[in-house]
Each structure stands twice: as C-alpha cells, then as structure tokens.
Design a protein around this motif. Sequence first.
Motif, PDB file in Angstrom:
ATOM      1  N   ALA A  56       3.968   9.753  -7.800  1.00 54.67           N
ATOM      2  CA  ALA A  56       4.893   9.876  -8.932  1.00 54.67           C
ATOM      3  C   ALA A  56       4.122  10.163 -10.212  1.00 54.67           C
ATOM      4  O   ALA A  56       4.516  11.023 -11.010  1.00 54.67           O
ATOM      5  N   ALA A  57       3.003   9.476 -10.393  1.00 53.85           N
ATOM      6  CA  ALA A  57       2.194   9.665 -11.598  1.00 53.85           C
ATOM      7  C   ALA A  57       1.648  11.086 -11.679  1.00 53.85           C
ATOM      8  O   ALA A  57       1.572  11.669 -12.763  1.00 53.85           O
ATOM      9  N   ILE A  58       1.285  11.653 -10.541  1.00 55.20           N
ATOM     10  CA  ILE A  58       0.793  13.039 -10.521  1.00 55.20           C
ATOM     11  C   ILE A  58       1.839  13.989 -11.094  1.00 55.20           C
ATOM     12  O   ILE A  58       1.515  14.942 -11.794  1.00 55.20           O
ATOM     13  N   PHE A  59       3.111  13.706 -10.806  1.00 57.50           N
ATOM     14  CA  PHE A  59       4.204  14.543 -11.307  1.00 57.50           C
ATOM     15  C   PHE A  59       4.701  14.085 -12.677  1.00 57.50           C
ATOM     16  O   PHE A  59       5.669  14.626 -13.208  1.00 57.50           O
ATOM     17  N   GLY A  60       4.057  13.062 -13.239  1.00 62.77           N
ATOM     18  CA  GLY A  60       4.477  12.555 -14.532  1.00 62.77           C
ATOM     19  C   GLY A  60       5.833  11.880 -14.479  1.00 62.77           C
ATOM     20  O   GLY A  60       6.597  11.944 -15.438  1.00 62.77           O
ATOM     21  N   GLN A  61       6.125  11.259 -13.357  1.00 61.35           N
ATOM     22  CA  GLN A  61       7.433  10.629 -13.169  1.00 61.35           C
ATOM     23  C   GLN A  61       7.262   9.141 -12.885  1.00 61.35           C
ATOM     24  O   GLN A  61       6.209   8.693 -12.420  1.00 61.35           O
ATOM     25  N   SER A  62       8.327   8.407 -13.137  1.00 62.65           N
ATOM     26  CA  SER A  62       8.352   7.017 -12.698  1.00 62.65           C
ATOM     27  C   SER A  62       8.537   7.021 -11.194  1.00 62.65           C
ATOM     28  O   SER A  62       8.930   8.039 -10.593  1.00 62.65           O
ATOM     29  N   LEU A  63       8.267   5.898 -10.579  1.00 61.94           N
ATOM     30  CA  LEU A  63       8.467   5.795  -9.129  1.00 61.94           C
ATOM     31  C   LEU A  63       9.929   6.074  -8.776  1.00 61.94           C
ATOM     32  O   LEU A  63      10.217   6.789  -7.815  1.00 61.94           O
ATOM     33  N   GLU A  64      10.839   5.562  -9.575  1.00 64.13           N
ATOM     34  CA  GLU A  64      12.268   5.778  -9.311  1.00 64.13           C
ATOM     35  C   GLU A  64      12.634   7.261  -9.398  1.00 64.13           C
ATOM     36  O   GLU A  64      13.339   7.782  -8.528  1.00 64.13           O
ATOM     37  N   GLU A  65      12.136   7.940 -10.433  1.00 70.16           N
ATOM     38  CA  GLU A  65      12.416   9.379 -10.573  1.00 70.16           C
ATOM     39  C   GLU A  65      11.846  10.156  -9.393  1.00 70.16           C
ATOM     40  O   GLU A  65      12.505  11.060  -8.853  1.00 70.16           O
ATOM     41  N   TYR A  66      10.627   9.812  -9.029  1.00 72.16           N
ATOM     42  CA  TYR A  66       9.970  10.505  -7.913  1.00 72.16           C
ATOM     43  C   TYR A  66      10.756  10.318  -6.614  1.00 72.16           C
ATOM     44  O   TYR A  66      11.030  11.275  -5.899  1.00 72.16           O
ATOM     45  N   LEU A  67      11.142   9.071  -6.323  1.00 70.64           N
ATOM     46  CA  LEU A  67      11.889   8.805  -5.086  1.00 70.64           C
ATOM     47  C   LEU A  67      13.254   9.479  -5.099  1.00 70.64           C
ATOM     48  O   LEU A  67      13.708   9.985  -4.069  1.00 70.64           O
ATOM     49  N   ARG A  68      13.901   9.515  -6.262  1.00 71.33           N
ATOM     50  CA  ARG A  68      15.199  10.185  -6.359  1.00 71.33           C
ATOM     51  C   ARG A  68      15.051  11.675  -6.025  1.00 71.33           C
ATOM     52  O   ARG A  68      15.834  12.243  -5.270  1.00 71.33           O
ATOM     53  N   ARG A  69      13.993  12.294  -6.587  1.00 68.21           N
ATOM     54  CA  ARG A  69      13.744  13.720  -6.315  1.00 68.21           C
ATOM     55  C   ARG A  69      13.451  13.953  -4.837  1.00 68.21           C
ATOM     56  O   ARG A  69      13.985  14.882  -4.222  1.00 68.21           O
ATOM     57  N   ASP A  77       0.824  -1.210   0.000  1.00 61.82           N
ATOM     58  CA  ASP A  77       0.000   0.000   0.000  1.00 61.82           C
ATOM     59  C   ASP A  77       0.855   1.256   0.000  1.00 61.82           C
ATOM     60  O   ASP A  77       0.514   2.255  -0.624  1.00 61.82           O
ATOM     61  N   VAL A  78       2.004   1.207   0.651  1.00 63.36           N
ATOM     62  CA  VAL A  78       2.920   2.354   0.656  1.00 63.36           C
ATOM     63  C   VAL A  78       3.500   2.537  -0.740  1.00 63.36           C
ATOM     64  O   VAL A  78       3.539   3.652  -1.262  1.00 63.36           O
ATOM     65  N   ARG A  79       3.926   1.448  -1.352  1.00 60.97           N
ATOM     66  CA  ARG A  79       4.459   1.514  -2.717  1.00 60.97           C
ATOM     67  C   ARG A  79       3.406   2.078  -3.667  1.00 60.97           C
ATOM     68  O   ARG A  79       3.701   2.925  -4.514  1.00 60.97           O
ATOM     69  N   ASP A  80       2.161   1.634  -3.522  1.00 62.19           N
ATOM     70  CA  ASP A  80       1.090   2.106  -4.399  1.00 62.19           C
ATOM     71  C   ASP A  80       0.838   3.607  -4.227  1.00 62.19           C
ATOM     72  O   ASP A  80       0.644   4.328  -5.208  1.00 62.19           O
ATOM     73  N   LYS A  81       0.852   4.064  -3.000  1.00 62.78           N
ATOM     74  CA  LYS A  81       0.642   5.496  -2.741  1.00 62.78           C
ATOM     75  C   LYS A  81       1.770   6.323  -3.346  1.00 62.78           C
ATOM     76  O   LYS A  81       1.540   7.380  -3.942  1.00 62.78           O
ATOM     77  N   LEU A  82       2.998   5.845  -3.199  1.00 64.13           N
ATOM     78  CA  LEU A  82       4.141   6.562  -3.776  1.00 64.13           C
ATOM     79  C   LEU A  82       4.070   6.558  -5.297  1.00 64.13           C
ATOM     80  O   LEU A  82       4.383   7.565  -5.939  1.00 64.13           O
ATOM     81  N   ALA A  83       3.646   5.452  -5.874  1.00 61.65           N
ATOM     82  CA  ALA A  83       3.519   5.372  -7.332  1.00 61.65           C
ATOM     83  C   ALA A  83       2.451   6.350  -7.830  1.00 61.65           C
ATOM     84  O   ALA A  83       2.629   6.978  -8.882  1.00 61.65           O
ATOM     85  N   LYS A  84       1.362   6.505  -7.083  1.00 56.27           N
ATOM     86  CA  LYS A  84       0.326   7.470  -7.459  1.00 56.27           C
ATOM     87  C   LYS A  84       0.866   8.895  -7.410  1.00 56.27           C
ATOM     88  O   LYS A  84       0.585   9.709  -8.289  1.00 56.27           O
TER      89      LYS A  84
END
Length: 78
Positions: free
Chosen positions: A22-35, A13-20
């Motif tokens: 990331a999608a809001i910012f138009g980024q992959s999960l990896e890009e979002y977490l790096r930022r 559920d945590v991974r899913d929330k983070l992926a959502k």
Amino acid sequence: MPVQITITDIPEDVRDKLAKRAAIFGQSLEEYLRRELKLMAAPSRNDELLQQARERLEVTQTHVPAWKILRAIDADRM
C-alpha cells in the motif's frame, strides 16, 4: 450502497506485507485493499476471451483436439 467487510485472523506478517505494498502506491492499507478487491471482482480480459471462445464453439459446433493444436504449434516452430 457500500457495505463493510471484516476479515479476522490475518497473520501479522501478511498484514505487514500488504501495508508495504500500500505504501508503494502511496495508499493506506484500506485504500489498497479496496482497490485490490475491486480488481478481483472485475471481469478479466481472459474471462472475456474464454467467454467469446465458448460462444464461438456453441455457434460453430467445432472441436479441435488438443493433440492437433500441439502438433500445429510444433510444426510452426520448425
């Protein structure tokens, strides 16, 4: 030189929330977490202000007790 970091045992559920997010910012999960990690590592404005206050206190050797600050704040409200 960039390094790899591996984090395990993340609940789905945590991974899913983070992926959502990331999608809001138009980024992959990896890009979002790096930022997000870069932002976490960067000094915040609050850190800078606290450091300036500490330096000023060291130079001036002044101290105002919290109760005096609160009294002054209350006086301004009246």
